[in-house]
Design an enzyme around this catalytic site. Structure first.
Site, PDB file in Angstrom:
ATOM      1  N   GLY A  97       0.919  -1.162   0.080  1.00 47.81           N
ATOM      2  CA  GLY A  97      -0.023   0.047   0.029  1.00 47.81           C
ATOM      3  C   GLY A  97       0.858   1.329   0.139  1.00 47.81           C
TER       4      GLY A  97
ATOM      5  N   ASP B  63       2.552  -3.165   8.254  1.00 46.06           N
ATOM      6  CA  ASP B  63       1.630  -3.137   7.150  1.00 46.06           C
ATOM      7  C   ASP B  63       0.704  -1.974   7.382  1.00 46.06           C
ATOM      8  OD1 ASP B  63       0.105  -3.558   4.952  1.00 46.06           O
ATOM      9  OD2 ASP B  63      -0.404  -5.487   5.171  1.00 46.06           O
ATOM     10  N   GLY B  64      -0.055  -1.650   6.491  1.00 46.89           N
ATOM     11  CA  GLY B  64      -1.191  -0.412   6.670  1.00 46.89           C
ATOM     12  C   GLY B  64      -2.477  -1.238   6.825  1.00 46.89           C
TER      13      GLY B  64
ATOM     14  N   GLU C  23      -1.097 -10.774   2.850  1.00 49.68           N
ATOM     15  CA  GLU C  23      -0.521  -9.989   4.127  1.00 49.68           C
ATOM     16  C   GLU C  23      -1.291 -10.937   5.239  1.00 49.68           C
ATOM     17  OE1 GLU C  23      -1.562  -5.580   2.297  1.00 49.68           O
ATOM     18  OE2 GLU C  23      -3.296  -6.649   3.127  1.00 49.68           O
TER      19      GLU C  23
HETATM   20  C1  5RP Z   1      -3.339  -3.638   0.791  1.00 53.32           C
HETATM   21  C2  5RP Z   1      -3.826  -3.090   2.182  1.00 53.32           C
HETATM   22  C3  5RP Z   1      -3.125  -1.747   2.548  1.00 53.32           C
HETATM   23  O1  5RP Z   1      -2.565  -1.735   3.884  1.00 53.32           O
HETATM   24  C4  5RP Z   1      -4.502  -0.928   2.675  1.00 53.32           C
HETATM   25  O2  5RP Z   1      -5.114  -1.065   1.644  1.00 53.32           O
HETATM   26  C5  5RP Z   1      -3.898   0.382   3.342  1.00 53.32           C
HETATM   27  O3  5RP Z   1      -3.409   1.082   2.225  1.00 53.32           O
HETATM   28  P1  5RP Z   1      -2.787   2.631   2.150  1.00 53.32           P
HETATM   29  O4  5RP Z   1      -1.611   2.444   2.947  1.00 53.32           O
HETATM   30  O5  5RP Z   1      -2.521   2.757   0.693  1.00 53.32           O
HETATM   31  O6  5RP Z   1      -3.793   3.294   2.753  1.00 53.32           O
HETATM   32  O7  5RP Z   1      -4.453  -3.889   2.895  1.00 53.32           O
HETATM   33  O8  5RP Z   1      -4.044  -4.735   0.502  1.00 53.32           O
END
Ligand code: 5RP
Length: 219
Positions: free
Chosen positions: A29, A81-82, A103
């Site tokens: 992300g 992770d986000g 993930e």
């Molecule tokens: C990808 C995800 C990302 O962590 C989520 O979409 C957040 O994304 P961003 O950091 O662009 O806001 O789950 O599959």
């Protein structure tokens, strides 16, 4: 500050939490992209990373960080992770970027999950963001009908194929009062690979970036 600046700020703050770890689990992300960019300065102290998507793999390789096979690495110390949403229990709704299955695998294989997000992602109740469900292509319509029975409104993410060769249904109209139960119910529908609820394995810590700085949440 823009939302992207908040993401960058929180990605930078996360560097404090990876000290001493030679192998990292890396999510997907735009927030994680900032985090990977910051890793370029530390790459001498990082032996490698396990990546959750082709996108993150390419970015890691570009800065010279070796991407490792999870099977060869065993348990990871930390996964960064986000999230699309995170609640006070540190349960998350993820998969907006379509990488939810890998993930979830890496999160499960990691001792700690550090979630990095801008504060707009912090919610009391999960479900305003459509919940991604990765499905085996032939099961898509059947799974969609089963989801309708559960009260959701599935929308096929058209022209999108996951890194695993599957399709995604984004489920609207959910107010998720029992994230663990829904996570399990959805995963029990034949054809579902996994869904974007991370409640069975939530985060251990979250860093949330806001205009006044970075807030740390732990359980
Ligand atoms: C990808 C995800 C990302 O962590 C989520 O979409 C957040 O994304 P961003 O950091 O662009 O806001 O789950 O599959």
């Amino acid at each position: 500050m823009t939302q992207d600046e908040l993401k960058k700020q929180v990605a930078k703050a996360a560097l404090e939490y990876i000290k001493g770890y030679a192998i990292l689990g890396i999510g997907t992300g735009s927030t994680v992209n900032h985090f990977i960019d910051f890793l370029a300065d530390l790459k001498g102290s990082i032996d490698g990373a396990v990546s959750s998507s082709r996108m993150s793999t390419e970015r890691l390789q570009k800065i010279g960080i070796p991407v490792l096979d999870l099977n060869a690495v065993g348990q990871l110390d930390i996964y960064i992770d986000g999230a699309d949403e995170i609640n006070p229990d540190l349960y998350m709704l993820k998969g907006g970027g379509g990488a939810l299955t890998r993930e979830k695998i890496i999160a499960g294989a990691s001792r700690q999950f550090l979630c990095i997000a801008d504060e707009t992602k912090y919610v009391d109740v999960l479900g305003s963001f459509p919940l991604p469900v990765e499905v085996i292509p032939m099961s898509r319509s059947y799974v969609a009908r089963e989801i309708v029975k559960l009260g959701g409104q599935p929308v096929w993410r058209e022209n999108y194929i996951t890194d695993n060769g599957n399709e995604i249904l984004d489920v609207h109209n959910l107010t998720i009062m029992q994230p663990k139960a829904l996570e399990q119910t959805l995963n029990n529908i034949p054809g579902v690979v996994t869904n974007g609820l991370f409640a069975m394995r939530g985060a251990n810590m979250a860093l949330l970036g806001g205009p006044d700085g970075v807030r740390k949440l732990t359980l």
